[in-house]
Design a protein around this motif. Structure first.
Motif, mmCIF file in Angstrom:
data_model
loop_
_atom_site.group_PDB
_atom_site.id
_atom_site.type_symbol
_atom_site.label_atom_id
_atom_site.label_comp_id
_atom_site.label_asym_id
_atom_site.label_seq_id
_atom_site.Cartn_x
_atom_site.Cartn_y
_atom_site.Cartn_z
ATOM 1 N N SER A 25 0.843 -1.192 0.000
ATOM 2 C CA SER A 25 0.000 0.000 0.000
ATOM 3 C C SER A 25 0.878 1.241 0.000
ATOM 4 O O SER A 25 2.095 1.169 0.242
ATOM 5 N N THR A 26 0.266 2.376 -0.229
ATOM 6 C CA THR A 26 1.016 3.636 -0.241
ATOM 7 C C THR A 26 1.710 3.871 1.095
ATOM 8 O O THR A 26 2.867 4.323 1.143
ATOM 9 N N SER A 27 1.050 3.540 2.200
ATOM 10 C CA SER A 27 1.662 3.735 3.518
ATOM 11 C C SER A 27 2.818 2.772 3.753
ATOM 12 O O SER A 27 3.844 3.138 4.333
ATOM 13 N N THR A 28 2.684 1.539 3.259
ATOM 14 C CA THR A 28 3.756 0.555 3.447
ATOM 15 C C THR A 28 4.977 0.891 2.606
ATOM 16 O O THR A 28 6.118 0.812 3.081
ATOM 17 N N ILE A 29 4.778 1.279 1.350
ATOM 18 C CA ILE A 29 5.925 1.617 0.508
ATOM 19 C C ILE A 29 6.628 2.854 1.035
ATOM 20 O O ILE A 29 7.856 2.987 0.920
ATOM 21 N N LYS A 30 5.884 3.750 1.686
ATOM 22 C CA LYS A 30 6.511 4.923 2.301
ATOM 23 C C LYS A 30 7.488 4.496 3.388
ATOM 24 O O LYS A 30 8.601 5.038 3.485
ATOM 25 N N LYS A 31 7.103 3.504 4.189
ATOM 26 C CA LYS A 31 8.000 3.010 5.237
ATOM 27 C C LYS A 31 9.267 2.431 4.626
ATOM 28 O O LYS A 31 10.365 2.614 5.158
ATOM 29 N N ARG A 32 9.121 1.720 3.497
ATOM 30 C CA ARG A 32 10.302 1.145 2.828
ATOM 31 C C ARG A 32 11.198 2.269 2.294
ATOM 32 O O ARG A 32 12.421 2.204 2.400
ATOM 33 N N PHE A 33 10.579 3.299 1.709
ATOM 34 C CA PHE A 33 11.342 4.411 1.159
ATOM 35 C C PHE A 33 11.988 5.250 2.260
ATOM 36 O O PHE A 33 13.052 5.843 2.049
ATOM 37 N N ASP A 34 11.359 5.314 3.413
ATOM 38 C CA ASP A 34 11.955 6.051 4.541
ATOM 39 C C ASP A 34 13.318 5.477 4.913
ATOM 40 O O ASP A 34 14.210 6.219 5.337
ATOM 41 N N THR A 35 13.501 4.169 4.738
ATOM 42 C CA THR A 35 14.781 3.540 5.099
ATOM 43 C C THR A 35 15.909 3.956 4.165
ATOM 44 O O THR A 35 17.089 3.793 4.503
ATOM 45 N N ILE A 36 15.562 4.480 2.985
ATOM 46 C CA ILE A 36 16.601 4.945 2.054
ATOM 47 C C ILE A 36 16.497 6.467 1.842
ATOM 48 O O ILE A 36 17.061 7.008 0.886
ATOM 49 N N ASN A 37 15.754 7.116 2.741
ATOM 50 C CA ASN A 37 15.603 8.580 2.700
ATOM 51 C C ASN A 37 15.083 9.074 1.340
ATOM 52 O O ASN A 37 15.587 10.049 0.777
ATOM 53 N N LEU A 38 14.061 8.385 0.842
ATOM 54 C CA LEU A 38 13.453 8.754 -0.435
ATOM 55 C C LEU A 38 11.990 9.118 -0.211
ATOM 56 O O LEU A 38 11.248 8.373 0.436
ATOM 57 N N ALA A 39 11.573 10.256 -0.732
ATOM 58 C CA ALA A 39 10.183 10.663 -0.617
ATOM 59 C C ALA A 39 9.301 9.726 -1.443
ATOM 60 O O ALA A 39 9.642 9.377 -2.576
ATOM 61 N N SER A 40 8.168 9.309 -0.871
ATOM 62 C CA SER A 40 7.242 8.436 -1.584
ATOM 63 C C SER A 40 6.276 9.288 -2.388
ATOM 64 O O SER A 40 5.374 9.928 -1.843
ATOM 65 N N THR A 41 6.480 9.311 -3.699
ATOM 66 C CA THR A 41 5.595 10.035 -4.609
ATOM 67 C C THR A 41 5.121 9.060 -5.679
ATOM 68 O O THR A 41 5.652 7.952 -5.812
ATOM 69 N N GLU A 42 4.148 9.475 -6.462
ATOM 70 C CA GLU A 42 3.665 8.616 -7.533
ATOM 71 C C GLU A 42 4.803 8.264 -8.495
ATOM 72 O O GLU A 42 4.931 7.128 -8.949
ATOM 73 N N ASP A 43 5.665 9.240 -8.779
ATOM 74 C CA ASP A 43 6.781 9.001 -9.696
ATOM 75 C C ASP A 43 7.834 8.083 -9.088
ATOM 76 O O ASP A 43 8.363 7.191 -9.776
ATOM 77 N N SER A 44 8.178 8.290 -7.808
ATOM 78 C CA SER A 44 9.218 7.449 -7.196
ATOM 79 C C SER A 44 8.729 6.009 -7.040
ATOM 80 O O SER A 44 9.503 5.054 -7.229
ATOM 81 N N ARG A 45 7.447 5.843 -6.731
ATOM 82 C CA ARG A 45 6.904 4.482 -6.634
ATOM 83 C C ARG A 45 6.916 3.815 -8.008
ATOM 84 O O ARG A 45 7.255 2.632 -8.140
ATOM 85 N N ARG A 46 6.577 4.577 -9.044
ATOM 86 C CA ARG A 46 6.618 4.031 -10.410
ATOM 87 C C ARG A 46 8.042 3.659 -10.798
ATOM 88 O O ARG A 46 8.297 2.580 -11.343
ATOM 89 N N ASP A 47 8.998 4.542 -10.519
ATOM 90 C CA ASP A 47 10.386 4.277 -10.901
ATOM 91 C C ASP A 47 10.915 3.024 -10.227
ATOM 92 O O ASP A 47 11.631 2.217 -10.849
ATOM 93 N N TYR A 48 10.565 2.841 -8.945
ATOM 94 C CA TYR A 48 11.049 1.670 -8.221
ATOM 95 C C TYR A 48 10.475 0.389 -8.822
ATOM 96 O O TYR A 48 11.211 -0.565 -9.110
ATOM 97 N N ARG A 49 9.174 0.390 -9.038
ATOM 98 C CA ARG A 49 8.559 -0.831 -9.563
ATOM 99 C C ARG A 49 8.952 -1.077 -11.017
ATOM 100 O O ARG A 49 9.122 -2.233 -11.437
#
Length: 344
Positions: A25-49
């Motif tokens: 979920s958006t909240s869960t992926i934010k927690k994963r991104f927090d560990t690498i100091n990356l803001a969770s945005t629609e673009d960053s989630r798309r780039d990762y996947r």
């Protein structure tokens, strides 16, 4: 690819392949991104996947299907290609998470137990997801072990919801992944392996009774259970051999041979431990169903850490993902070893 439920289910558990759970979920992926100091945005989630889905070696050779979140199944890559099309080109089947999460179960046990919601409007959502390319789905039920828990009310309510979801999925020509998870982590995780066995056996027997009552075609499902493991807070942890032995035993006692495959969740296990357990089970002898993986964090943790949100790290992140996918592909054949793990 065949559109028959039975053929799709078998393809999801093909030899040496497993399922990538990328449905955070958006909240869960934010927690994963927090560990690498990356803001969770629609673009960053798309780039990762997109990085994961374009990992050709992993996707073509070891990933049979990908469970997606609602946002992801609708997204396009940077070049405008739908992410679903990238997966299909690599030979992976698109799937979709359809439950809306675990909520407190009404009544006196609400502080401990949950019921998974999302049945309202599910028939219509399935019709839309099928048009978007989904050919399988996932619904997760959560069972907590604690002093006096789980209750029969919780086990039965979640099993009934799983069966209703599975019947609706098959009606839409979508293979249901049936996921009853007996938790090994969390605040109530001091139980030993024998208690995990008891509750898992009870849960699985109840789930299959409800699936039968709902007239779900067992040849067109994939089961996604927990392994038989002591709770994370238990002072007595079992060996990998005992985990494998007791997991196979409980499955033989509860899962009909008509089910084509079982794709385990990792449930808080470390990457290599989840891989080792799966390999030992497959090496134990002939089984009536395929045993493989449907891992999220256990497939992605190394990749997300290596990628770190930086474009220059995409290739390295893909290599990390490909390694974990390969190790689990070997485990699905019973051929993984510590030496292969270290040789990477």
């Amino acid at each position: 690819m065949s559109e028959k439920l039975e053929d799709i289910a078998r393809a999801l558990v093909a030899p040496g392949k497993g399922i990538l759970a990328a449905d955070e979920s958006t909240s869960t992926i934010k927690k994963r991104f927090d560990t690498i100091n990356l803001a969770s945005t629609e673009d960053s989630r798309r780039d990762y996947r997109e990085m994961l889905f374009r990992s050709t070696e992993a996707m073509k050779n070891h990933v049979s299907g990908v469970i997606l979140y609602d946002e992801t199944i609708r997204q396009k890559a940077k070049d405008g290609t739908p992410l679903v099309d990238i997966m299909k080109a690599a030979g992976s089947i698109p799937g979709i998470k359809v439950d809306t999460g675990a909520k407190p179960l009404a009544g006196p046990t609400s502080k401990v137990e949950t019921i998974t919601e999302g049945l309202d409007g599910l028939r219509e959502r399935f019709a839309e997801y099928h048009k978007l390319g989904a050919r399988f789905a996932k619904w997760r039920a959560v069972i907590t072990i604690a002093d006096g828990y789980p209750t029969w009310n919780c086990v039965k309510a979640n099993a009934h919801a799983l069966a209703r979801y599975a019947a609706l999925a098959q009606e839409a020509n979508i293979v249901p992944i049936v996921e009853p998870e007996v938790l090994m982590d969390g605040p109530h995780s001091s139980h030993d392996i024998d208690e995990c066995y008891r509750v898992t056996e009870w849960t699985l027997r109840t789930v299959f009774r409800e699936l039968y009552d709902a007239r779900v075609n067992l040849e067109g499902i994939v089961l996604k259970p927990n392994m038989i493991i002591a709770g994370q807070k238990s002072p007595k942890q079992a060996s990998a051999a005992e985990v494998a032995e007791k997991t196979v035993k409980v499955l033989k006692e509860t899962v009909p041979a008509a089910v084509p495959g079982i794709a385990f969740l990792s449930g808080g296990q470390s990457d290599a431990v989840a891989t080792e357990h799966l390999s030992l089970m497959n090496a134990s002898g002939p089984l009536p169903w395929a045993l493989t993986f449907s891992y999220g964090r256990a497939l992605q943790a190394a990749a997300i850490k290596t990628w770190a949100g930086k474009p220059e790290n995409v290739a390295a992140g893909q290599r990390a993902f490909a390694h974990r996918a390969k190790m689990n592909g070997l485990a699905a054949l019973g051929k993984w070893s510590q030496s292969l793990e270290k040789a990477a």
